[in-house]
Structures are given as structure tokens and as C-alpha cells.
Design an enzyme around this catalytic site. Structure first.
Site, PDB file in Angstrom:
ATOM      1  CG  ASP A 261      -2.352   3.616   7.614  1.00 52.28           C
ATOM      2  OD1 ASP A 261      -3.303   4.512   7.952  1.00 52.28           O
ATOM      3  OD2 ASP A 261      -2.460   2.784   6.530  1.00 52.28           O
TER       4      ASP A 261
ATOM      5  CG  HIS B  94      -0.326   6.314   4.860  1.00 45.71           C
ATOM      6  ND1 HIS B  94      -1.503   6.132   5.213  1.00 45.71           N
ATOM      7  CD2 HIS B  94       0.250   6.995   5.850  1.00 45.71           C
ATOM      8  CE1 HIS B  94      -1.970   6.938   6.095  1.00 45.71           C
ATOM      9  NE2 HIS B  94      -0.901   7.448   6.665  1.00 45.71           N
TER      10      HIS B  94
ATOM     11  CG  ASN C 129      -1.790   1.293   1.332  1.00 49.61           C
ATOM     12  OD1 ASN C 129      -2.459   1.459   0.241  1.00 49.61           O
ATOM     13  ND2 ASN C 129      -1.864   1.765   2.384  1.00 49.61           N
TER      14      ASN C 129
ATOM     15  CB  SER D  28       5.584   5.135   3.812  1.00 41.47           C
ATOM     16  OG  SER D  28       5.892   6.356   4.503  1.00 41.47           O
TER      17      SER D  28
HETATM   18  C1  GRF Z   1      -3.188   9.486  -2.726  1.00 39.66           C
HETATM   19  O1  GRF Z   1      -2.914  10.419  -1.999  1.00 39.66           O
HETATM   20  C2  GRF Z   1      -2.676   8.035  -2.132  1.00 39.66           C
HETATM   21  O2  GRF Z   1      -1.444   8.478  -1.339  1.00 39.66           O
HETATM   22  C3  GRF Z   1      -3.717   7.496  -1.144  1.00 39.66           C
HETATM   23  O3  GRF Z   1      -4.874   7.814  -2.034  1.00 39.66           O
HETATM   24  C4  GRF Z   1      -4.704   9.015  -2.602  1.00 39.66           C
HETATM   25  C5  GRF Z   1      -5.455   8.973  -4.041  1.00 39.66           C
HETATM   26  O4  GRF Z   1      -4.599   8.251  -4.830  1.00 39.66           O
HETATM   27  N1  GRF Z   1      -3.562   6.036  -0.963  1.00 39.66           N
HETATM   28  P1  GRF Z   1      -5.042   7.940  -6.278  1.00 39.66           P
HETATM   29  O5  GRF Z   1      -4.638   9.216  -7.213  1.00 39.66           O
HETATM   30  O6  GRF Z   1      -6.375   7.149  -6.436  1.00 39.66           O
HETATM   31  O7  GRF Z   1      -4.058   6.861  -7.000  1.00 39.66           O
END
Ligand code: GRF
Length: 200
Positions: free
Chosen positions: A145, A109, A107, A136
Site C-alpha cells: 500500500d 485501495h 491496485n 486510491s
Molecule cells: C474493495 O473495497 C476494494 O477497494 C478492495 O477490495 C474490495 C472488494 O473489491 N481492493 P471487489 O468488489 O472484489 O472489486
């Protein structure tokens, strides 16, 4: 390695992974993109890459999280997925699913874990007054997380930053970090052994 990406919306991280995976020597193929929400932009963007897509709407399952996860898991297995990548996936996974994929699920984060777990991480960073922030990529473990970190990227927090400016600066790094981290895992260079990331 065949990778399944789970999304819930925009899918910008999925796009950066799909772009990276187009390199002939990239150690992973994005074979499937699954969304828990129908008709999100990420599904359309995945189709643009010719990637198979599916929707498993979590809402009909109500509170039965495991039933939802069993439907997702069956789809992943039918598609011979070997690694699960959570990318903007906004469902908390139960220990059942996490245990099935532990060591093969990562994942991203948007914070420098273990700082700022949970949601609204950029707001947390601004409220904490930190000078640097970032993102991360970690192996997913049952605790939210809390998984061992594979790679991190840092950005400065600048005067006048608000949540959106900081989020955008972090997102640029996410789009570089995730492809690098997935390559580490798909190539076997980074492995989860006894709760730690082992390299080599
Ligand atoms: C991003 O900030 C990511 O860090 C978190 O979800 C947000 C949207 O990501 N996991 P995405 O544009 O849908 O990939």
C-alpha cells in the site's frame, strides 16, 4: 493493451473495468480474470462478459508464495497480458512478482493513501474521526500500500456512518476511479518512473 485482472471474490471493481473496456476507444482490453479462490462470484461475472477466466488456488502451494506467483505469472504470459490489475485481490505479493510487473501493475485501495494502509480501512477512518475518506489507485511496489498514487477520489464521512455505509459510499467512487486510472496507465499518459508517477 491486454489487461489481466486478479480477484479473490465479488469482483465488483473488475465488473466496472469490464464495462468501461467495452467502449471502442478505451485503451485497454480485459483479456483475463484470475482468482486465487475457486468458484467466486467474480469468475461468473467475468464469464458473463465473455472474458477468459482461470483459478490458481493458492492453498496447495502452502507457504511457497513464489511458487503460487510463478503459476499466476505463467498464466499471464501465456495470455500475453501487458498490465496487471489487482481488484479485491487478497494475497500479499512477494517482491519477486512485484519486480517483474513493476510499472505495469496497479491496485485500488479503499482509503486516501498514505492514510489508513492495510485492512479495515473504513473502520480506521471512523476511529480516526476524519471528515473525509476515499479511495486510491496506485502503482504496486514491494512495500504494501505504499506505491505512487495515480488517482484518488474523496467522499465525506457523515454523522451516523458505520463501516458498511462508508464502504458503500467509497465503493461507488472506486467503480468510477479504477476505469479512469487504468485508462491513464494503458494509454501511457501515466507512467512509473523512478518511483514517481510521470504524466504526459
Ligand atoms: C474493495 O473495497 C476494494 O477497494 C478492495 O477490495 C474490495 C472488494 O473489491 N481492493 P471487489 O468488489 O472484489 O472489486
Amino acid at each position: 493493451r491486454r489487461v489481466g485482472v486478479l480477484i479473490s471474490g465479488r469482483g465488483s471493481n473488475m465488473v466496472s473495468l469490464a464495462e468501461a473496456a467495452q467502449a471502442p476507444d478505451y485503451p485497454a482490453e480485459i483479456a483475463l480474470v484470475v482468482s486465487n479462490i475457486p468458484d467466486v462470484a467474480g469468475l461468473e461475472r467475468a464469464r458473463g462478459f465473455g472474458i477468459a477466466t482461470a483459478t490458481v488456488d493458492h492453498r496447495p502451494f502452502g507457504k511457497d508464495r513464489e511458487a503460487f506467483e510463478q503459476a499466476v505469472d505463467e498464466l499471464l504470459r501465456l495470455n500475453r497480458i501487458e498490465i496487471v490489475v489487482l481488484a479485491g485481490f487478497m494475497r500479499i505479493l512477494t517482491p519477486w512478482f512485484v519486480k517483474r510487473w513493476e510499472g505495469r501493475m496497479i491496485n485500488i485501495h479503499p482509503s486516501l493513501l498514505p492514510l489508513f494502509k492495510g485492512t479495515h480501512t473504513h473502520r480506521q477512518a471512523l476511529e480516526a474521526g476524519v471528515a473525509e475518506h476515499g479511495c486510491s489507485v496506485h502503482f504496486v511496489v514491494p512495500e504494501l500500500d505504499a506505491g505512487p498514487v495515480i488517482l484518488q477520489a474523496k467522499v465525506p464521512v457523515l454523522p451516523g456512518d458505520d463501516e458498511d455505509r462508508l464502504a458503500q459510499r467509497v465503493l461507488v467512487e472506486e467503480h468510477k476511479l479504477y476505469p479512469a486510472a487504468l485508462a491513464e496507465v494503458a494509454s501511457g499518459r501515466a507512467r512509473l518512473v523512478d518511483g514517481a508517477v510521470i504524466r504526459g
